[in-house]
Design a protein around this motif. Structure first.
Motif, PDB file in Angstrom:
ATOM      1  N   VAL A   1     -17.455 -28.417 -11.273  1.00 16.89           N
ATOM      2  CA  VAL A   1     -16.887 -29.292 -12.299  1.00 16.89           C
ATOM      3  C   VAL A   1     -17.672 -29.194 -13.601  1.00 16.89           C
ATOM      4  CG1 VAL A   1     -16.332 -31.695 -12.867  1.00 16.89           C
ATOM      5  CG2 VAL A   1     -15.976 -30.850 -10.559  1.00 16.89           C
ATOM      6  N   GLU A   2     -18.960 -28.887 -13.517  1.00 13.51           N
ATOM      7  CA  GLU A   2     -19.789 -28.773 -14.726  1.00 13.51           C
ATOM      8  C   GLU A   2     -19.567 -27.393 -15.328  1.00 13.51           C
ATOM      9  OE1 GLU A   2     -21.108 -29.692 -17.592  1.00 13.51           O
ATOM     10  OE2 GLU A   2     -22.045 -31.273 -16.394  1.00 13.51           O
ATOM     11  N   LEU A   3     -18.542 -27.283 -16.164  1.00 16.29           N
ATOM     12  CA  LEU A   3     -18.147 -25.993 -16.723  1.00 16.29           C
ATOM     13  C   LEU A   3     -19.193 -25.410 -17.660  1.00 16.29           C
ATOM     14  CD1 LEU A   3     -14.362 -26.709 -17.416  1.00 16.29           C
ATOM     15  CD2 LEU A   3     -15.374 -25.512 -15.480  1.00 16.29           C
ATOM     16  N   ALA A   4     -20.100 -26.234 -18.172  1.00  9.99           N
ATOM     17  CA  ALA A   4     -21.138 -25.730 -19.071  1.00  9.99           C
ATOM     18  C   ALA A   4     -22.030 -24.709 -18.378  1.00  9.99           C
ATOM     19  CB  ALA A   4     -21.987 -26.891 -19.609  1.00  9.99           C
ATOM     20  N   VAL A   5     -22.185 -24.826 -17.067  1.00  4.78           N
ATOM     21  CA  VAL A   5     -23.017 -23.862 -16.327  1.00  4.78           C
ATOM     22  C   VAL A   5     -22.404 -22.471 -16.423  1.00  4.78           C
ATOM     23  CG1 VAL A   5     -23.892 -23.215 -14.062  1.00  4.78           C
ATOM     24  CG2 VAL A   5     -23.908 -25.604 -14.756  1.00  4.78           C
ATOM     25  N   GLY A   6     -21.124 -22.355 -16.074  1.00  4.93           N
ATOM     26  CA  GLY A   6     -20.462 -21.065 -16.176  1.00  4.93           C
ATOM     27  C   GLY A   6     -20.395 -20.553 -17.594  1.00  4.93           C
ATOM     28  N   ASN A   7     -20.261 -21.476 -18.559  1.00  3.08           N
ATOM     29  CA  ASN A   7     -20.185 -21.054 -19.969  1.00  3.08           C
ATOM     30  C   ASN A   7     -21.461 -20.343 -20.411  1.00  3.08           C
ATOM     31  OD1 ASN A   7     -17.696 -22.307 -20.027  1.00  3.08           O
ATOM     32  ND2 ASN A   7     -18.430 -24.144 -21.062  1.00  3.08           N
ATOM     33  N   VAL A   8     -22.610 -20.944 -20.122  1.00  2.00           N
ATOM     34  CA  VAL A   8     -23.864 -20.346 -20.606  1.00  2.00           C
ATOM     35  C   VAL A   8     -24.231 -19.104 -19.800  1.00  2.00           C
ATOM     36  CG1 VAL A   8     -24.719 -22.504 -21.584  1.00  2.00           C
ATOM     37  CG2 VAL A   8     -25.251 -21.940 -19.210  1.00  2.00           C
ATOM     38  N   VAL A   9     -23.822 -19.050 -18.532  1.00  2.00           N
ATOM     39  CA  VAL A   9     -24.039 -17.808 -17.769  1.00  2.00           C
ATOM     40  C   VAL A   9     -23.273 -16.667 -18.429  1.00  2.00           C
ATOM     41  CG1 VAL A   9     -23.619 -16.630 -15.590  1.00  2.00           C
ATOM     42  CG2 VAL A   9     -24.529 -18.957 -15.579  1.00  2.00           C
ATOM     43  N   ARG A  10     -22.036 -16.927 -18.812  1.00  2.00           N
ATOM     44  CA  ARG A  10     -21.231 -15.893 -19.488  1.00  2.00           C
ATOM     45  C   ARG A  10     -21.811 -15.566 -20.861  1.00  2.00           C
ATOM     46  NH1 ARG A  10     -17.381 -19.426 -17.127  1.00  2.00           N
ATOM     47  NH2 ARG A  10     -16.211 -18.437 -15.413  1.00  2.00           N
TER      48      ARG A  10
ATOM     49  N   TYR B   1     -17.876 -15.463 -28.315  1.00  2.00           N
ATOM     50  CA  TYR B   1     -19.024 -15.827 -27.482  1.00  2.00           C
ATOM     51  C   TYR B   1     -19.031 -15.154 -26.116  1.00  2.00           C
ATOM     52  CZ  TYR B   1     -19.960 -19.649 -30.775  1.00  2.00           C
ATOM     53  OH  TYR B   1     -20.262 -20.383 -31.895  1.00  2.00           O
ATOM     54  N   TYR B   2     -17.896 -14.639 -25.677  1.00  2.00           N
ATOM     55  CA  TYR B   2     -17.803 -14.147 -24.302  1.00  2.00           C
ATOM     56  C   TYR B   2     -17.186 -12.750 -24.257  1.00  2.00           C
ATOM     57  CZ  TYR B   2     -18.337 -19.155 -23.476  1.00  2.00           C
ATOM     58  OH  TYR B   2     -18.778 -20.456 -23.504  1.00  2.00           O
ATOM     59  N   SER B   3     -17.497 -12.031 -23.187  1.00  2.00           N
ATOM     60  CA  SER B   3     -16.899 -10.738 -22.923  1.00  2.00           C
ATOM     61  C   SER B   3     -15.816 -10.893 -21.861  1.00  2.00           C
ATOM     62  CB  SER B   3     -17.949  -9.740 -22.408  1.00  2.00           C
ATOM     63  OG  SER B   3     -18.958  -9.521 -23.381  1.00  2.00           O
ATOM     64  N   ALA B   4     -14.733 -10.146 -22.026  1.00  2.00           N
ATOM     65  CA  ALA B   4     -13.614 -10.247 -21.080  1.00  2.00           C
ATOM     66  C   ALA B   4     -14.031  -9.857 -19.671  1.00  2.00           C
ATOM     67  CB  ALA B   4     -12.451  -9.366 -21.560  1.00  2.00           C
ATOM     68  N   ASP B   5     -15.023  -8.992 -19.529  1.00  2.00           N
ATOM     69  CA  ASP B   5     -15.472  -8.548 -18.205  1.00  2.00           C
ATOM     70  C   ASP B   5     -16.185  -9.639 -17.426  1.00  2.00           C
ATOM     71  OD1 ASP B   5     -14.465  -6.038 -18.763  1.00  2.00           O
ATOM     72  OD2 ASP B   5     -16.380  -5.260 -19.520  1.00  2.00           O
ATOM     73  N   ASP B   6     -16.582 -10.712 -18.097  1.00  2.00           N
ATOM     74  CA  ASP B   6     -17.399 -11.734 -17.451  1.00  2.00           C
ATOM     75  C   ASP B   6     -16.626 -13.023 -17.177  1.00  2.00           C
ATOM     76  OD1 ASP B   6     -19.582  -9.989 -17.736  1.00  2.00           O
ATOM     77  OD2 ASP B   6     -19.971 -10.734 -19.767  1.00  2.00           O
ATOM     78  N   LEU B   7     -15.333 -13.041 -17.410  1.00  2.00           N
ATOM     79  CA  LEU B   7     -14.589 -14.284 -17.211  1.00  2.00           C
ATOM     80  C   LEU B   7     -14.584 -14.724 -15.756  1.00  2.00           C
ATOM     81  CD1 LEU B   7     -11.514 -13.803 -19.612  1.00  2.00           C
ATOM     82  CD2 LEU B   7     -13.760 -14.820 -20.047  1.00  2.00           C
ATOM     83  N   VAL B   8     -14.495 -13.772 -14.837  1.00  2.00           N
ATOM     84  CA  VAL B   8     -14.532 -14.077 -13.411  1.00  2.00           C
ATOM     85  C   VAL B   8     -15.854 -13.580 -12.854  1.00  2.00           C
ATOM     86  CG1 VAL B   8     -13.440 -13.742 -11.173  1.00  2.00           C
ATOM     87  CG2 VAL B   8     -12.025 -13.918 -13.235  1.00  2.00           C
ATOM     88  N   MET B   9     -16.624 -14.485 -12.238  1.00  2.00           N
ATOM     89  CA  MET B   9     -17.924 -14.106 -11.692  1.00  2.00           C
ATOM     90  C   MET B   9     -17.866 -14.071 -10.166  1.00  2.00           C
ATOM     91  SD  MET B   9     -20.691 -16.017 -14.104  1.00  2.00           S
ATOM     92  CE  MET B   9     -19.916 -17.604 -13.975  1.00  2.00           C
TER      93      MET B   9
END
Length: 412
Positions: free
Chosen positions: A70-79, A404-412
């Motif tokens: 639920v904490e989407l900020a985690v995935g955001n900064v990883v990307r 801010y993001y690369s298309a290759d990193d949207l799905v981890m």
């Protein structure tokens, strides 16, 4: 790297137990952990440095996202960190194509803070021109011969083929150290950006809040608090209506902080938003996350405030740091838009247990208690986003997020 692994496991437990409050604190702790992972990561000499770093960060990032989806900020900064690695790898490749000598740097790749290392800066125009040359499609002759075009340049991107000969091993080692140094420097900049997002957003308050206006907000948000107080410090006189944000009543905390900072504040019930909206000049809320379509995930009840604002033609403004910009859409299967909190925030256990149907022998409750944490606001109800990079309309958010993001990193 046992020490780093123990740090990862400790942080995963904190995320699972919800011990870290707030998207900013979660994002900053996540980036600091990833910086340690990158700094201590060791790559065999024959391996691709960028690919190895990307794999290591993705492996840790997947654990963190699974711990608290639920904490989407985690995935955001990883990307964001993955994007930094890809950008720095491409930057080294394009610099080599342009004939820049970037390999005479210090051998110290363990400086996490990026201090005391004097690498020369590259011109953005040179990098862009070299990038266009590097990214052009390979010729038919190259495809038939099976020889990569990049083999003719002094440096091949670490995400591509290895060095052509043993004589270039020293250069490749220097490039490896340079890549890690630049990545850590970029991560340090990201940490600084997250730490200063409140101040960057607050600086824009004077452009949006005017004399004798009435502002409505909901729940508790430090970003909203600093934004309103910044306008007050600029001698703007205005009143704030704060919806209490039941059942946790976070609005009460915000109201106390506003009064302590000298702002005229009125606390109202959530159900009174429609009744009071006709007196309001602007609705300002903080966001839990901003989706790629311009939709907003915010505190529960915010959709009601957005509908009221739309009905009465009141601007609905969302404050969000760049670490809250999510490259995913609400319909993506990996996006968890909400979570249910404990029913005890609404009813005491004694009241709840009185409604159990013990006559049937199943103990199934006749009363169901639903206590969602968040609300979703579609982009059609949002007037303006104010981020640490400025103000943007909802239809522009996808373009801002693409930076801010690369298309290759949207799905981890």
């Amino acid at each position: 790297m046992p020490d780093v692994q123990s740090m990862v496991l400790e942080f995963v437990n904190k995320l699972r137990k919800r011990k870290i409050e707030g998207s900013q604190a979660t994002a900053r702790c996540t980036v600091e952990l990833l910086r340690s992972v990158i700094s201590h990561h060791r790559v065999p000499h024959h391996a691709n440095q960028a690919s190895a770093l990307i794999d290591a960060v993705k492996a840790v990032g997947a654990q963190l996202v699974a711990a608290n989806p639920v904490e989407l900020a985690v995935g955001n900064v990883v990307r964001r960190v993955l994007h930094i690695i890809r950008e720095e790898d491409l930057s080294l490749a394009t610099a080599a194509v342009a004939g820049l000598d970037l390999l005479d740097a210090s051998d110290d790749d363990e400086d996490v803070n990026g201090k005391g290392i004097g690498y020369p800066a590259m011109s953005a125009a040179v990098v862009a021109a070299a990038a266009r040359s590097t990214l052009r499609p390979p010729s038919l002759q190259t495809l038939l011969e099976g020889t990569p075009e990049s083999a003719t340049v002094p440096y091949t991107s670490s995400s591509g083929a290895d060095s052509e000969s043993k004589s270039k091993s020293a250069d490749k080692s220097s490039i490896t150290r340079k890549l890690k140094h630049d990545v850590i420097e970029g991560v340090n900049q990201l940490i600084h950006e997250i730490a200063g997002c409140h101040e960057q957003i607050a600086e824009q308050a004077i452009e949006h809040i005017h004399q004798n206006e009435v502002i409505l907000t909901l729940g508790s948000s430090r970003t909203v608090l600093e934004f309103l107080c910044a306008a007050k410090e600029k001698k703007r006189s205005f009143r704030v209506f704060v919806a209490e944000g039941a059942p946790r009543y976070q609005g009460h905390l915000l109201a106390k902080d506003l009064v302590a900072r000298g702002l005229q504040t009125t606390v109202i019930t959530d159900s009174a938003v429609f009744a009071m909206i006709s007196r309001v000049n602007m609705v300002i809320i903080g966001a839990h996350a901003v989706m790629a379509n311009g939709g907003v995930i915010g505190p529960v009840g915010v959709n009601m405030a957005a509908l009221a604002a739309k009905k009465h033609a009141v601007p609905f403004v969302v404050l969000a740091g760049s670490h809250k910009l999510c490259p995913l859409y609400p319909h993506n299967p990996e996006v968890l838009l909400n979570e249910l909190r404990s029913p005890s925030e609404l009813l005491d256990f004694g009241e709840f247990s009185d409604c159990l149907d013990f006559g049937s022998g199943s103990g199934s409750p006749l009363l169901q208690v639903v206590n969602p944490t968040f609300d979703y606001v579609p982009p059609s109800l949002v007037s303006l986003f104010i981020t640490d990079t400025g103000g943007h309309i909802p239809s522009y958010m996808y373009r801002l997020i693409a930076d801010y993001y690369s298309a290759d990193d949207l799905v981890m």
